[in-house]
Design an enzyme around this catalytic site. Structure first.
Site, PDB file in Angstrom:
ATOM      1  N   SER A  46       0.837  -1.206   0.000  1.00 45.96           N
ATOM      2  CA  SER A  46       0.000   0.000   0.000  1.00 45.96           C
ATOM      3  C   SER A  46       0.869   1.252   0.000  1.00 45.96           C
ATOM      4  CB  SER A  46      -0.940   0.009   1.216  1.00 45.96           C
ATOM      5  OG  SER A  46      -0.213  -0.229   2.403  1.00 45.96           O
ATOM      6  N   ASP A  84       5.052  -7.345   2.465  1.00 44.96           N
ATOM      7  CA  ASP A  84       4.390  -7.726   1.213  1.00 44.96           C
ATOM      8  C   ASP A  84       5.396  -8.004   0.101  1.00 44.96           C
ATOM      9  OD1 ASP A  84       1.600  -7.839   1.279  1.00 44.96           O
ATOM     10  OD2 ASP A  84       1.406  -5.653   1.222  1.00 44.96           O
ATOM     11  N   GLU A 114      -0.402 -12.423  -2.244  1.00 41.21           N
ATOM     12  CA  GLU A 114      -1.834 -12.340  -2.559  1.00 41.21           C
ATOM     13  C   GLU A 114      -2.215 -13.424  -3.563  1.00 41.21           C
ATOM     14  OE1 GLU A 114      -2.862  -8.438  -4.009  1.00 41.21           O
ATOM     15  OE2 GLU A 114      -1.928  -7.426  -2.307  1.00 41.21           O
ATOM     16  N   GLU A 181      -9.477  -9.621   3.108  1.00 44.27           N
ATOM     17  CA  GLU A 181      -9.793  -8.204   2.889  1.00 44.27           C
ATOM     18  C   GLU A 181     -11.135  -8.065   2.181  1.00 44.27           C
ATOM     19  OE1 GLU A 181      -6.689  -5.783   1.195  1.00 44.27           O
ATOM     20  OE2 GLU A 181      -8.048  -4.102   0.836  1.00 44.27           O
TER      21      GLU A 181
END
Ligand code: KIV
Length: 264
Positions: A46, A84, A114, A181
Site C-alpha cells: 500500500s 508484502d 496475494e 480483505e
C-alpha cells in the site's frame, strides 16, 4: 512486550485473544506503532498508494519493499514484521523463493503474498525452507484490474465457497497466517472458525482473530472520506500514540470493527 513471533500469534489464536496489526513504512512510525501495543507491523505494498501517490499498488518494486523493510526494522520495538511481496515478484515458486529470501535478509519475520489455491506450491516451498507466509485472500489489491475496481469479494455463494476452499487449501499447504480483505462478515467468520491458523481481517467483520488498518487511514491523513472499514482514531485522541493504543485496545476488547465498518 517481548518480541512477537509466529508462536505468539498461534497462542493468541488458541486462547481466542485478539491482536492488532498496522502498516508502517519508515523507522519513526515503526517505533511509535510498535511501542503503542501493536503486535504486527505490515510493511504493505500500500506504500505505492500512500507514500508514492500511485492509484494502485502495481508500480511497487522489490527495491522499494527492501528499502522500506530496512527502515521499519531499524525503528521496530518487538513487533513481528510482515512484508508484502510486490506485484509479479512471486509469479513462480522459484521467483518467490529468491524474493522472499531477500526480504527475510532485510529483516522481515514473515512475508505476505496475494492469491488463492494456486499459491499452494510456493507456500509449501517457502515454509519448508523456514519462511513464514501470510496469504492474502478476498479483495487482493494487486488484482484490481481483474476485479474491475476495489470491490467486496465473496458476496455470492460461488465466490464465497471459492474463498473457503482456497483458505483450507492454503492452510493445508502450510500457510502460517491468512489475511481476508473486504469480504462479508459471515464469510470471514466461517473461514476463521474452520482454520487453526490466525486470520487477520480488514473489512472482514468482527470475528477474525486480528484486525489490520493502514496507519495513515486510521490517522485520517489526508483528511477526508475513507473506505467503509476505516475508523478515524484521531477524532478522539490527543496525539498519534494515543490513537494507535486506542485502536489496539478496541481490537482486543472487540469494539472495533463496529457494524458500520462491516459488509453484510
Ligand atoms: O498493503 C497493505 O497495506 C495491505 C493491507 C491493506 C492489508 O495489504
Amino acid at each position: 512486550m517481548s518480541k512477537v513471533t509466529l508462536n505468539t500469534l498461534n497462542a493468541y489464536k488458541k486462547s481466542a485473544e485478539k491482536f492488532a496489526v498496522l502498516t508502517a513504512y519508515d523507522s519513526t512510525f515503526s517505533n511509535v506503532v510498535s511501542s503503542s501495543g501493536i503486535e504486527v507491523i505490515l510493511v504493505g505494498d500500500s506504500l505505492g498508494m500512500v507514500l508514492q501517490g500511485n492509484d494502485s499498488t502495481l508500480p511497487v518494486s522489490m527495491q522499494d519493499m527492501l528499502y522500506h523493510t530496512k527502515c521499519v526494522v531499524a525503528g521496530n520495538n518487538n513487533a513481528l514484521i510482515m512484508v508484502d511481496l510486490p506485484f509479479m515478484s512471486y509469479a513462480t515458486p522459484e521467483q518467490s523463493m529468491k524474493n522472499c529470501a531477500a526480504l527475510m535478509q532485510a529483516g522481515a519475520n514473515m512475508v505476505k503474498i496475494e492469491g488463492g489455491a494456486w499459491l499452494a506450491q510456493s507456500v509449501s516451498m517457502l515454509i519448508e525452507r523456514g519462511i513464514p507466509v501470510c496469504v492474502h485472500l478476498g479483495l487482493t489489491p494487486q488484482a484490481v484490474n481483474k476485479f474491475g475496481g476495489y470491490k467486496v469479494q465473496g458476496r455470492d455463494p460461488h465466490s464465497s465457497e471459492q474463498l473457503y476452499s482456497d483458505a483450507l487449501a492454503l492452510e493445508k499447504a502450510g500457510a502460517s497466517v491468512l489475511l481476508l480483505e473486504c469480504v462479508p462478515s459471515k464469510v470471514a467468520q466461517r473461514i476463521t472458525a474452520a482454520v487453526s491458523i490466525p486470520v487477520i481481517g480488514i473489512g472482514a467483520g468482527p470475528d477474525t482473530d486480528a484486525q489490520v488498518l493502514v496507519l495513515q487511514d486510521m490517522l485520517n491523513i489526508p483528511e477526508g472520506k475513507k473506505a467503509k472499514f476505516v475508523k478515524n482514531y484521531m477524532a478522539d485522541a490527543a496525539d498519534i500514540p494515543s490513537a494507535i493504543s486506542n485502536f489496539a485496545e478496541e481490537v482486543k476488547n472487540g469494539t472495533f470493527p463496529g457494524a458500520e465498518h462491516c459488509f453484510e
